[in-house]
Write an enzyme that holds these catalytic residues in place. Structure first.
Site, mmCIF file in Angstrom:
data_model
loop_
_atom_site.group_PDB
_atom_site.id
_atom_site.type_symbol
_atom_site.label_atom_id
_atom_site.label_comp_id
_atom_site.label_asym_id
_atom_site.label_seq_id
_atom_site.Cartn_x
_atom_site.Cartn_y
_atom_site.Cartn_z
ATOM 1 N N TYR A 103 -0.757 -0.763 10.107
ATOM 2 C CA TYR A 103 -0.922 -1.053 8.669
ATOM 3 C C TYR A 103 0.338 -0.654 7.891
ATOM 4 O O TYR A 103 0.833 -1.407 7.039
ATOM 5 C CB TYR A 103 -2.145 -0.275 8.192
ATOM 6 C CG TYR A 103 -2.603 -0.540 6.786
ATOM 7 C CD1 TYR A 103 -3.266 -1.721 6.448
ATOM 8 C CD2 TYR A 103 -2.422 0.416 5.789
ATOM 9 C CE1 TYR A 103 -3.728 -1.934 5.151
ATOM 10 C CE2 TYR A 103 -2.885 0.210 4.500
ATOM 11 C CZ TYR A 103 -3.533 -0.966 4.186
ATOM 12 O OH TYR A 103 -3.995 -1.169 2.896
ATOM 13 N N SER A 115 0.865 -1.192 0.000
ATOM 14 C CA SER A 115 0.000 0.000 0.000
ATOM 15 C C SER A 115 0.892 1.229 0.000
ATOM 16 O O SER A 115 2.006 1.195 0.546
ATOM 17 C CB SER A 115 -0.853 0.007 1.269
ATOM 18 O OG SER A 115 -1.398 1.299 1.469
ATOM 19 N N LYS A 148 2.696 -3.152 5.829
ATOM 20 C CA LYS A 148 2.857 -2.978 4.383
ATOM 21 C C LYS A 148 4.314 -2.666 4.010
ATOM 22 O O LYS A 148 4.768 -3.027 2.916
ATOM 23 C CB LYS A 148 1.906 -1.886 3.871
ATOM 24 C CG LYS A 148 0.418 -2.265 4.003
ATOM 25 C CD LYS A 148 0.076 -3.519 3.209
ATOM 26 C CE LYS A 148 -1.420 -3.781 3.129
ATOM 27 N NZ LYS A 148 -1.737 -4.992 2.345
HETATM 28 P P1 NAD Z 1 -11.635 -5.371 1.272
HETATM 29 O O1 NAD Z 1 -11.824 -5.235 2.746
HETATM 30 O O2 NAD Z 1 -12.685 -4.822 0.381
HETATM 31 O O3 NAD Z 1 -11.417 -6.910 0.910
HETATM 32 C C1 NAD Z 1 -10.485 -7.695 1.601
HETATM 33 C C2 NAD Z 1 -10.787 -9.158 1.396
HETATM 34 O O4 NAD Z 1 -9.818 -9.909 2.139
HETATM 35 C C3 NAD Z 1 -12.171 -9.569 1.926
HETATM 36 O O5 NAD Z 1 -12.824 -10.369 0.982
HETATM 37 C C4 NAD Z 1 -11.855 -10.332 3.203
HETATM 38 O O6 NAD Z 1 -12.801 -11.360 3.526
HETATM 39 C C5 NAD Z 1 -10.484 -10.920 2.895
HETATM 40 N N1 NAD Z 1 -9.727 -11.225 4.101
HETATM 41 C C6 NAD Z 1 -9.560 -10.448 5.197
HETATM 42 N N2 NAD Z 1 -8.813 -11.076 6.118
HETATM 43 C C7 NAD Z 1 -8.510 -12.289 5.601
HETATM 44 C C8 NAD Z 1 -7.776 -13.404 6.074
HETATM 45 N N3 NAD Z 1 -7.212 -13.405 7.296
HETATM 46 N N4 NAD Z 1 -7.648 -14.485 5.281
HETATM 47 C C9 NAD Z 1 -8.235 -14.508 4.055
HETATM 48 N N5 NAD Z 1 -8.949 -13.500 3.553
HETATM 49 C C10 NAD Z 1 -9.083 -12.393 4.321
HETATM 50 O O7 NAD Z 1 -10.219 -4.713 0.981
HETATM 51 P P2 NAD Z 1 -9.559 -4.211 -0.399
HETATM 52 O O8 NAD Z 1 -9.692 -2.745 -0.457
HETATM 53 O O9 NAD Z 1 -10.049 -5.050 -1.523
HETATM 54 O O10 NAD Z 1 -8.029 -4.512 -0.104
HETATM 55 C C11 NAD Z 1 -7.320 -5.601 -0.680
HETATM 56 C C12 NAD Z 1 -5.837 -5.414 -0.425
HETATM 57 O O11 NAD Z 1 -5.409 -4.190 -1.018
HETATM 58 C C13 NAD Z 1 -5.475 -5.322 1.051
HETATM 59 O O12 NAD Z 1 -4.244 -5.949 1.287
HETATM 60 C C14 NAD Z 1 -5.346 -3.831 1.269
HETATM 61 O O13 NAD Z 1 -4.504 -3.534 2.340
HETATM 62 C C15 NAD Z 1 -4.749 -3.403 -0.056
HETATM 63 N N6 NAD Z 1 -4.936 -1.984 -0.370
HETATM 64 C C16 NAD Z 1 -6.176 -1.485 -0.626
HETATM 65 C C17 NAD Z 1 -6.299 -0.131 -0.939
HETATM 66 C C18 NAD Z 1 -7.627 0.485 -1.266
HETATM 67 O O14 NAD Z 1 -7.648 1.706 -1.527
HETATM 68 N N7 NAD Z 1 -8.719 -0.248 -1.282
HETATM 69 C C19 NAD Z 1 -5.174 0.702 -0.984
HETATM 70 C C20 NAD Z 1 -3.933 0.138 -0.714
HETATM 71 C C21 NAD Z 1 -3.825 -1.207 -0.423
#
Ligand code: NAD
Length: 247
Positions: A151, A139, A155
């Site tokens: 976080y 991230s 990351k």
């Molecule tokens: P989200 O919360 O919409 O989805 C996350 C998914 O991961 C969910 O389906 C959840 O059930 C699953 N999950 C959570 N804990 C888990 C575990 N212990 N084992 C298996 N599955 C698990 O989040 P997102 O926005 O889709 O984020 C996905 C990734 O991208 C994450 O690593 C997040 O940190 C990273 N990220 C997201 C953003 C953003 O703007 N959305 C920005 C930077 C990084």
């Protein structure tokens, strides 16, 4: 299609970014294990509807034996494993001076240790095969972000893990790269729309040079490129997908 005959695992693919990544990989011809702690059938149905091949697998990425079973499932079901995308992640935001150790530990366990288990287990198999693509979702927050000590630390750890895995396995036909999404519209970020009647969301849009949130497909496109043969000389990189937000 860039990924014909390839087999991929995407963790956290039941929704959000993971779903966008899984859909893109399947569109490019990969068979995809849609792994999540929560039900992932909707993602599988979307892939099948568009003519792709996928199956759901229930996993908590912070449990090593479950991650081992997930990799074994991919190999048993589709015959091999080529692409491992460690995407599952959570946040538990709060100022450092008030952060309960439970919130620190939970985020480290899922976001960092989960990526460690996924990378390690995939690489054990890929080293024997002499081929592999590991893509870890970090991230932009790895550079430090107010309210995200847990976080950001997790990351940043993912970046160190990825770069080390890249160097250790560069002569084994394996590439390892990290992607840093900026602000992408998913359940994780849409929560912000409820803060201060949408003012928090608007203020976030002001911080993005392009002026709008990214889509899961924007990250999916980068994952598909890194997973393809076009990216075979790219390893140990940290690539931002953030509309100019991450500097
Ligand atoms: P989200 O919360 O919409 O989805 C996350 C998914 O991961 C969910 O389906 C959840 O059930 C699953 N999950 C959570 N804990 C888990 C575990 N212990 N084992 C298996 N599955 C698990 O989040 P997102 O926005 O889709 O984020 C996905 C990734 O991208 C994450 O690593 C997040 O940190 C990273 N990220 C997201 C953003 C953003 O703007 N959305 C920005 C930077 C990084």
């Amino acid at each position: 299609m860039k990924l014909e005959n390839k087999v991929a695992i995407v963790t956290g693919a039941g929704r959000g970014l993971g779903r966008g990544i899984a859909l893109k990989l399947a569109t490019e011809g990969a068979k995809v294990v849609v792994a999540d702690m929560a039900p992932a059938d909707e993602t599988v149905a979307l892939i099948e509807k568009s003519g792709g091949i996928a199956s759901a697998f229930t996993v908590n990425v912070s449990r090593q034996e479950e991650v081992q079973a997930m990799v074994k499932y991919a190999i048993d079901t589709y015959g091999t494993l080529d692409i491992m995308v460690n995407n599952a992640g959570i946040n538990r935001d709060g100022m450092l001076h008030k952060m309960p150790v439970e919130n620190w530990q939970l985020v480290i366990d899922v976001d960092l240790t989960g990526a460690f288990f996924g990378t390690q287990e995939a690489i054990k198999y890929m080293r024997q095969k002499g081929y592999g693509r590991v893509i870890n979702i970090s991230s932009g927050s790895w550079l430090g972000n107010i309210g995200q000590a847990n976080y950001a630390a997790a990351k940043a750890g993912v970046v160190g893990l990825t770069k080390t895995a890249a160097r250790e396995n560069a002569r084994k036909g394996i590439t390892c790269n990290a992607i840093c999404p900026g602000f992408i519209e998913t359940d994780m970020t849409l929560k912000l729309k409820e803060v201060n009647d949408g003012a928090a969301w608007e203020s976030m849009m002001q911080r993005i040079p392009m002026g709008y949130a990214g889509k899961a497909a924007d990250v999916g496109n980068m994952v598909a490129f890194l997973a393809s043969d076009e990216a075979s000389y790219i390893t140990s990189e940290v690539i931002n997908v953030g509309g100019g937000m991450i500097v």
